[in-house]
Design an enzyme around this catalytic site. Structure first.
Site, PDB file in Angstrom:
ATOM      1  CB  ALA A 127      10.062  12.443 -34.977  1.00 23.12           C
ATOM      2  CG  ASP A 284      17.905  10.997 -31.510  1.00 20.58           C
ATOM      3  OD1 ASP A 284      18.010   9.763 -31.643  1.00 20.58           O
ATOM      4  OD2 ASP A 284      16.813  11.595 -31.543  1.00 20.58           O
TER       5      ASP A 284
END
Length: 510
Positions: A127, A284
């Site tokens: 990520a 998130d």
């Protein structure tokens, strides 16, 4: 440095043709044609969606996170762009195995082979801020299968440059745009910066994970991995390995027999539980961070991952939000308008009747319709126009909540386009409000306040004596009379406190 970063952003946008993509939305089309003629030498072999994803990856972690949020908004984006941006959730280009092993050795002061019995140098997820490798602890440490999250090296300098640029742009926006001061762009950027810096400390993320796991101990809806604290540092986090299917792989979930409608309703309940019960929520929640367990006793449960960004709400925030949600669900637009004024979000001299009518015009059309028929993009736009008309101030402390709401909506839309968000959420909020204002709320508040009463009441005579000393001219007889009354009240109050404590004990044990 900021000018250099701005030049780099413009250069990357030009290299991938992002400028041309933006100008294509100009109504006449003439500006885009003129721009193409000026840049006649540019030719793009890749589709626009791929170019946009590559540009965001080249721009760095802040822009990657922006793309992650956009990927959940299929009602606002063309499908080709939404599908391509979804790759940003866990398929950002990884750093090399050599760098990963070097980071582990720097964190522990010894090589990975001495820390783990097994370590897979190929990451399973990569990520914007970190990447994840699978491993197994050594037998003396329990031999558990684990996921090892490693922070990308040199992240702080990259983020600082981008934040500096955002701060500059926010300052210009505040000065040049009519709505700049009301929208508080600099405060919003400061809030975003705080969460980004938090995400760069994996010990903080481990603490967030541990807190969320404790909040959902025994839950039938959500699983959170266990943290192995002895192996956590600021740059490396080790947690329980979780097995499941990513929430975005709808076909795979259907093939295993998962009930998508139940899953979508459970997602809404998990979100509202985090916000209103705990005041601590995963902020998130893009599809790359949410899996679904498909085996054993945990089958059908959500699995939460990546806890770098969490949001918190105080009791006033929760009460305000709950009142507004319930008022919306009940179509009590006057209550919504009054709540904004009472909270100070709208000016005290706001005409409640006019504000009520404006909110009704925005919200009334969306009720009693399935999610797939509602364009929340248009609703948000109209709410923005309404707030501008009534000078409603943007609340920076709720930016993360607003972002998470968008993520939850995007997930719900993917799982069940017919999900009735209002019907799903309303019973939960009503139960929460009853707990806040009913007998249970009184008992809970008394439990919290009783220790303070027990400490304060015996001090009253000393406090009165101190007041007499400080005010020598006071009427002694009057003060003594007041003291006698206070003492009698104190005795009665002590009796009430004792009775209440006994009642609480009985309530707990019987």
């Amino acid at each position: 440095m900021r000018l250099f970063r701005l030049a780099k952003i413009l250069s990357i946008a030009s290299r991938f043709g992002i400028d041309e993509m933006i100008l294509e939305h100009e109504p006449t089309g003439r500006l885009a044609a003129l721009w193409r003629s000026v840049h006649f030498w540019r030719r793009f072999d890749s589709p626009r969606a791929v170019r946009l994803r590559l540009a965001l990856e080249a721009l760095g972690p802040i822009f990657v996170k922006f793309g992650q949020v956009l990927s959940t908004r299929r009602d606002l984006l063309p499908l080709d762009i939404a599908d391509e941006l979804a790759k940003l959730q866990d398929r950002v280009p990884p750093f090399s195995a050599e760098v990963a092993l070097a980071e582990i050795e720097a964190a522990y002061g010894r090589p990975a082979s001495e820390v783990f019995a097994e370590f897979d140098a190929t990451p399973v997820a990569s990520a914007s801020v970190a990447q994840v490798h699978l491993a197994r602890l050594r037998p003396e440490d329990g031999g558990h299968e684990v996921a090892v999250k490693i922070l990308r090296p040199n992240m702080l300098s990259v983020i600082e440059h981008d934040l500096a640029l955002l701060e500059t742009l926010a300052g210009l926006l505040e000065k040049l745009w009519a709505d700049g001061k009301r929208l508080k762009p600099r405060e919003v950027v400061a809030e975003f910066a705080k969460y980004l810096h938090d995400e760069l400390d994996l010990m903080r993320e481990a603490a967030n994970c541990s807190q969320l796991r404790r909040n959902f101990t025994g839950s039938t809806l959500l699983l959170v991995p266990e943290v192995y604290w002895d192996h956590c540092t600021t740059t490396v986090m080790v947690m329980e390995r979780m097995r499941g299917i990513p929430i975005s792989q709808i076909d795979a979930l259907v093939a295993t027999g998962i009930d998508l409608k139940s899953l979508s309703r459970a997602g809404v309940e998990i979100f509202f539980t985090q916000v209103f019960r705990d005041g601590f929520f995963h902020a998130d929640m893009h599809p790359g961070n949410i899996f679904v367990a498909t085996e054993g006793e945990n089958r059908g449960k959500y699995i939460a991952l990546d806890f770098g960004i969490v949001g918190t709400l105080n009791d006033d925030d929760k009460d305000y939000l709950a009142q507004n949600f319930l008022a919306f669900f009940r179509r009590d637009y006057k209550r919504v308008a009054m709540a904004h004024v009472e909270a100070g979000w709208a000016p005290a001299d706001t005409r409640i009747d006019e504000f009520e009518a404006a909110i009704r015009a925005v919200c009334e059309p969306i009720f009693d319709r399935p999610l797939r028929e509602i364009s929340f993009g248009r609703v948000l736009l109209r709410l923005f126009q309404t707030s501008r008309r009534f000078n409603v101030e943007i609340q920076p402390q709720l930016v993360m909540l607003q972002k998470t709401l968008l993520n939850v909506e995007g997930l719900g839309r993917q799982l069940d386009p017919d999900l009735d968000l209002w019907t799903t959420a309303k019973p939960f909020l009503e139960r929460w409000m009853k707990n806040q204002v009913g007998w249970r709320a009184f008992v809970r508040a008394a439990q919290q306040e009783a220790p303070g009463w027990a400490r304060t009441l015996p001090q009253l005579p000393r406090l009165v004596h101190r007041a007499l000393v400080r005010e020598p001219g006071a009427d002694i007889a009057l003060v003594l009379a007041d003291l006698a009354v206070t003492q009698r009240r104190q005795n009665r109050l002590l009796f009430v406190v004792a009775a209440l404590l006994l009642a609480l004990l009985a309530f707990q044990y019987f």
